[in-house]
Design a protein around this motif. Structure first.
Motif, mmCIF file in Angstrom:
data_model
loop_
_atom_site.group_PDB
_atom_site.id
_atom_site.type_symbol
_atom_site.label_atom_id
_atom_site.label_comp_id
_atom_site.label_asym_id
_atom_site.label_seq_id
_atom_site.Cartn_x
_atom_site.Cartn_y
_atom_site.Cartn_z
ATOM 1 N N ASP A 1 28.424 48.548 61.671
ATOM 2 C CA ASP A 1 27.618 47.502 62.316
ATOM 3 C C ASP A 1 28.324 47.013 63.571
ATOM 4 O OD1 ASP A 1 25.818 47.529 60.194
ATOM 5 O OD2 ASP A 1 26.844 45.919 59.123
ATOM 6 N N GLY A 2 27.620 47.055 64.696
ATOM 7 C CA GLY A 2 28.180 46.499 65.931
ATOM 8 C C GLY A 2 29.059 47.445 66.726
ATOM 9 N N CYS A 3 29.096 48.723 66.354
ATOM 10 C CA CYS A 3 30.005 49.653 67.056
ATOM 11 C C CYS A 3 29.437 50.097 68.409
ATOM 12 C CB CYS A 3 30.303 50.876 66.191
ATOM 13 S SG CYS A 3 28.844 51.915 65.923
ATOM 14 N N GLY A 4 28.130 49.818 68.654
ATOM 15 C CA GLY A 4 27.539 50.201 69.943
ATOM 16 C C GLY A 4 26.445 51.252 69.844
ATOM 17 N N LYS A 5 25.907 51.455 68.647
ATOM 18 C CA LYS A 5 24.869 52.484 68.468
ATOM 19 C C LYS A 5 23.653 52.247 69.369
ATOM 20 C CE LYS A 5 24.531 51.520 64.115
ATOM 21 N NZ LYS A 5 25.646 50.550 64.035
ATOM 22 N N ARG B 1 32.293 41.841 68.356
ATOM 23 C CA ARG B 1 31.284 42.154 69.381
ATOM 24 C C ARG B 1 29.921 41.611 68.997
ATOM 25 N NH1 ARG B 1 31.892 48.525 70.963
ATOM 26 N NH2 ARG B 1 33.823 48.380 72.150
ATOM 27 N N ALA C 1 35.016 54.428 70.224
ATOM 28 C CA ALA C 1 34.028 53.482 70.762
ATOM 29 C C ALA C 1 34.679 52.175 71.213
ATOM 30 C CB ALA C 1 32.953 53.211 69.709
ATOM 31 N N ASP D 1 34.994 50.400 77.267
ATOM 32 C CA ASP D 1 33.778 49.729 77.745
ATOM 33 C C ASP D 1 32.586 50.689 77.610
ATOM 34 O OD1 ASP D 1 33.702 51.400 80.016
ATOM 35 O OD2 ASP D 1 34.945 50.014 81.171
ATOM 36 N N VAL E 1 32.488 54.835 76.905
ATOM 37 C CA VAL E 1 31.948 55.410 75.665
ATOM 38 C C VAL E 1 30.777 56.332 75.991
ATOM 39 C CG1 VAL E 1 30.959 54.896 73.395
ATOM 40 C CG2 VAL E 1 32.719 53.384 74.352
HETATM 41 N N1 ATP Z 1 31.611 49.457 74.670
HETATM 42 C C1 ATP Z 1 31.328 48.159 74.465
HETATM 43 N N2 ATP Z 1 32.223 47.209 74.766
HETATM 44 C C2 ATP Z 1 31.961 45.905 74.529
HETATM 45 N N3 ATP Z 1 30.815 45.427 73.997
HETATM 46 C C3 ATP Z 1 29.879 46.329 73.680
HETATM 47 C C4 ATP Z 1 30.074 47.736 73.882
HETATM 48 N N4 ATP Z 1 28.982 48.398 73.448
HETATM 49 C C5 ATP Z 1 28.134 47.454 73.000
HETATM 50 N N5 ATP Z 1 28.654 46.213 73.151
HETATM 51 C C6 ATP Z 1 28.065 44.920 72.727
HETATM 52 O O1 ATP Z 1 28.397 44.781 71.340
HETATM 53 C C7 ATP Z 1 27.282 44.286 70.620
HETATM 54 C C8 ATP Z 1 26.889 45.334 69.564
HETATM 55 O O2 ATP Z 1 26.426 46.509 70.243
HETATM 56 P P1 ATP Z 1 25.155 47.301 69.722
HETATM 57 O O3 ATP Z 1 24.044 46.358 69.407
HETATM 58 O O4 ATP Z 1 24.900 48.393 70.681
HETATM 59 O O5 ATP Z 1 25.769 47.882 68.374
HETATM 60 P P2 ATP Z 1 25.042 48.471 67.102
HETATM 61 O O6 ATP Z 1 25.977 49.490 66.559
HETATM 62 O O7 ATP Z 1 23.665 48.891 67.446
HETATM 63 O O8 ATP Z 1 25.001 47.209 66.144
HETATM 64 P P3 ATP Z 1 24.116 47.041 64.793
HETATM 65 O O9 ATP Z 1 24.759 47.917 63.784
HETATM 66 O O10 ATP Z 1 24.307 45.581 64.485
HETATM 67 O O11 ATP Z 1 22.709 47.409 65.146
HETATM 68 C C9 ATP Z 1 26.199 43.998 71.641
HETATM 69 O O12 ATP Z 1 26.272 42.658 72.019
HETATM 70 C C10 ATP Z 1 26.551 44.922 72.814
HETATM 71 O O13 ATP Z 1 26.111 44.400 74.046
#
Ligand code: ATP
Ligand code: MG
Length: 205
Positions: free
Chosen positions: A16-20, A149, A187, A190, A194
């Motif tokens: 969760d939150g890794c940037g997917k 994040r 990941a 920035d 990535v």
């Molecule tokens: N490389 C990065 N560096 C810093 N912040 C980032 C980066 N990539 C994404 N973010 C920020 O981190 C947060 C989580 O990113 P994102 O929503 O893309 O992740 P996710 O894996 O889809 O999360 P989830 O599992 O909750 O759906 C967002 O606020 C996004 O703007």
């Protein structure tokens, strides 16, 4: 610029939150540009109307679901997405970028949730595996950093806490070890860094 060749089904996965979502959006935009056909960006569970209803059940805090119920619901939503969206898109020459797939189910419901790994994989391969992804990219990020994040309210699965998330992260690493073709991408940089690494992993430069 367009490039010929078969459409591809690419999965981005990770804690969760890794940037997917960030990277899937960027990759779908890039693929649309270079291939000249709009790529389809999907999220799991969801993306179909049945899948979005299943997503509500899975993520709502109104229900207390054991990992077996979660497994069956995720598998059902995945099968619907594959049949209703992925197969037709690929047949029409559109690339597909999907957030989450089998690695998530393995990490959350088997490794972190305690279900037998082999049973989980067998169910997914039997019922939710066609068409199969051409590439799997795991966005590798320490769960503590990923949690920092994230903003906003947590859903039922996110609310399981950091200890659970650490087990999930271990589950992803284990899945990658079991599937040698998996692309594990750092990941922690920035979003632009990535993005370049994701493109390189799937052979787009
Ligand atoms: N490389 C990065 N560096 C810093 N912040 C980032 C980066 N990539 C994404 N973010 C920020 O981190 C947060 C989580 O990113 P994102 O929503 O893309 O992740 P996710 O894996 O889809 O999360 P989830 O599992 O909750 O759906 C967002 O606020 C996004 O703007
Ligand atoms: Mg997301």
């Amino acid at each position: 610029m367009t490039s010929p060749g078969r459409a591809r089904f690419i999965v981005l996965d990770g804690v969760d939150g890794c940037g997917k979502s960030t990277q899937a959006r960027r990759l779908a935009e890039h693929l649309s540009k270079v291939r000249g056909v709009e790529a389809l960006h999907l999220r799991e569970p969801g993306s179909t109307s049945a899948g979005e209803r299943i997503r509500e059940i899975l993520l709502s805090r109104d229900h207390d679901l054991d990992p077996g119920v979660e497994l069956l619901l995720f598998a059902a939503a995945r099968r619907q997405t594959l049949r209703e969206l992925v197969a037709p898109a690929l047949a029409a020459g559109r690339d597909v970028v999907c957030e989450r797939f089998h690695a998530s189910t393995f990490a959350y419901q088997a490794v972190a949730g305690g279900l037998p790994e082999a049973d989980v994989l067998a169910l997914l391969v039997r019922w939710s595996n066609e068409p199969e992804p051409d590439a799997l990219v795991l966005l590798d990020l320490d769960p503590d950093l990923a949690a920092r994040r994230r903003a906003g309210p947590t859903d039922r699965i996110e609310a399981k806490g950091l200890e659970f998330q650490r087990k999930v992260a271990a589950g992803y690493r284990r899945f990658a070890a079991l599937r040698p073709g998996t692309h594990v991408v750092d990941a922690s940089g920035d979003a632009d860094t990535v993005e370049r690494a994701v493109r390189a992993a799937v052979g787009l430069v």
